[in-house]
Motif scaffolding. Structure first.
Motif, PDB file in Angstrom:
ATOM      1  N   HIS A  22       0.875  -1.171   0.000  1.00  0.00           N
ATOM      2  CA  HIS A  22       0.000   0.000   0.000  1.00  0.00           C
ATOM      3  C   HIS A  22       0.916   1.226   0.000  1.00  0.00           C
ATOM      4  N   CYS A  24      -4.723   5.703   0.049  1.00  0.00           N
ATOM      5  CA  CYS A  24      -3.728   4.708  -0.330  1.00  0.00           C
ATOM      6  C   CYS A  24      -3.301   5.043  -1.752  1.00  0.00           C
ATOM      7  N   GLU A  66      -0.978   3.201  -3.733  1.00  0.00           N
ATOM      8  CA  GLU A  66      -0.342   2.110  -4.470  1.00  0.00           C
ATOM      9  C   GLU A  66      -1.456   1.104  -4.751  1.00  0.00           C
ATOM     10  N   CYS A  84      -3.615  -1.660  -4.731  1.00  0.00           N
ATOM     11  CA  CYS A  84      -3.467  -2.768  -3.784  1.00  0.00           C
ATOM     12  C   CYS A  84      -4.618  -3.744  -3.866  1.00  0.00           C
ATOM     13  N   HIS A 118      -8.830  -0.744  -3.423  1.00  0.00           N
ATOM     14  CA  HIS A 118      -7.724   0.211  -3.270  1.00  0.00           C
ATOM     15  C   HIS A 118      -8.217   1.647  -3.141  1.00  0.00           C
ATOM     16  N   MET A 177      -9.752   3.148   0.721  1.00  0.00           N
ATOM     17  CA  MET A 177      -9.070   3.110   2.030  1.00  0.00           C
ATOM     18  C   MET A 177      -8.419   4.468   2.313  1.00  0.00           C
TER      19      MET A 177
HETATM   20 CU   LIG Z   1      -3.885   0.080  -0.277  1.00  0.00          CU
END
Ligand SMILES: [Cu+2]
Length: 307
Positions: free
Chosen positions: A185, A220, A222, A224, A228, A231
């Protein structure tokens, strides 16, 4: 809970510039970008455009039927080698100074451990008795079952508001130790000029010193997995006294203080041991209708395969 200020610590509709910076480092980096890098880019682009237009008009077949056979010009070759070198040096010197400041943090007043999970964040306060908070994105009113907590404007913008915020004291050096429980992340808060990867099995470190109390949002950063984009990171910067109160309300202690001295009358919950398994989802409900669990093993698998 403090309501966010419009246009600070959150994106603006139609905005194209860097968010207003609330750390000294962020302001320095922003000024480096706006007043130096952008200026250099603009000057170089205009120079190349003018050169191109000049060549097009001055040396086309009509205007210049017999082209010159010149193949060398020492003076101009020295210039077009030296000038780019000087431009790079003019970028490198302030840039390296900035990097050094980012990666040589002053001694920390507070350490917060940030852990990325598919797809929520957990935050631990090792200096304050080691309590842990679990932060999930707040859903919209029409997405929750009756009685569950949903996002209001006091929580923050859609997709950025979280049920728990990282709370940090204003004017203090806060060190973030960043890691992950599952996949990579990235912990990013644009208003702090902070972005650092959360890698499983590794600890990354970054730091902030925010002078202005308020609420700042990040995400976040990256890719993930499936959720994603859901978050978010919400950071609330408060006065040191309010921070101590908040720590006590979470069952933590201030360093140096005797445990009895910090327990107040807000009905402090017992210290949560920092050992919630990755798959166990959010902490127990803290208010009327806390956010529901997000972790779903089936989605986890699908998302991993997708990556
Ligand atoms: Cu993430």
């Amino acid at each position: 809970m403090v309501a966010p200020t419009a246009d600070i610590g959150e994106p603006t509709p139609g905005g194209i510039a860097i968010q207003p910076q609330v750390t000294e480092l962020g302001r320095e980096a922003q000024s480096f970008h706006n007043n130096w890098l952008l200026l250099l880019c603009a000057v170089i682009s205009v120079f190349v455009l003018v050169l191109l237009l000049y060549t097009l008009f001055k040396f086309n077949r009509k205007a210049n039927p017999t082209p010159s056979r010149t193949s060398h010009n020492t003076a101009i070759e020295v210039i077009w080698t030296l000038v780019p070198v000087l431009i790079l040096v003019a970028i490198a010197i302030p840039s390296i100074g900035l990097l050094r400041k980012q990666y040589s943090p002053p001694p920390a007043d507070l350490t917060v451990k940030v852990i990325g999970n598919q797809w929520y964040w957990t935050y631990q306060y090792p200096d304050n008795g080691g309590f842990e908070i679990v932060a999930n994105m707040l859903k919209e009113k029409d997405q929750v079952k009756a009685g569950e907590r949903y996002r209001t404007d006091a929580d923050g913008p859609k997709l950025l508001a979280a049920d728990e915020r990282i709370v940090i004291p204003a004017g203090k050096i806060v060190k973030f130790i960043v890691t992950s429980n599952d996949v990579i992340h990235s912990f990013a808060v644009p208003a702090f000029w902070t972005k650092i990867d959360a890698n499983p099995g590794r600890l990354n470190e970054t730091w902030v010193k925010v002078d202005r109390p308020g609420v700042y949002f990040g995400q976040c950063s990256e890719l993930c997995g499936a959720r994603h984009g859901f978050m978010p990171i919400a950071v609330q910067v408060v006065s040191p006294a309010e921070f101590a109160q908040w720590v006590a309300s979470k069952g933590g202690t201030m360093p140096g203080a005797r445990p009895a001295a910090t327990s107040d009358s807000t009905g402090a919950s017992p210290v949560t041991p920092a050992a919630i398994p990755a798959a166990a989802a959010p902490q127990p409900a803290t208010g009327p209708g806390a956010a529901p669990a997000v972790a779903q093993p089936a989605i986890n698998q699908a998302a991993t395969a997708q990556n």
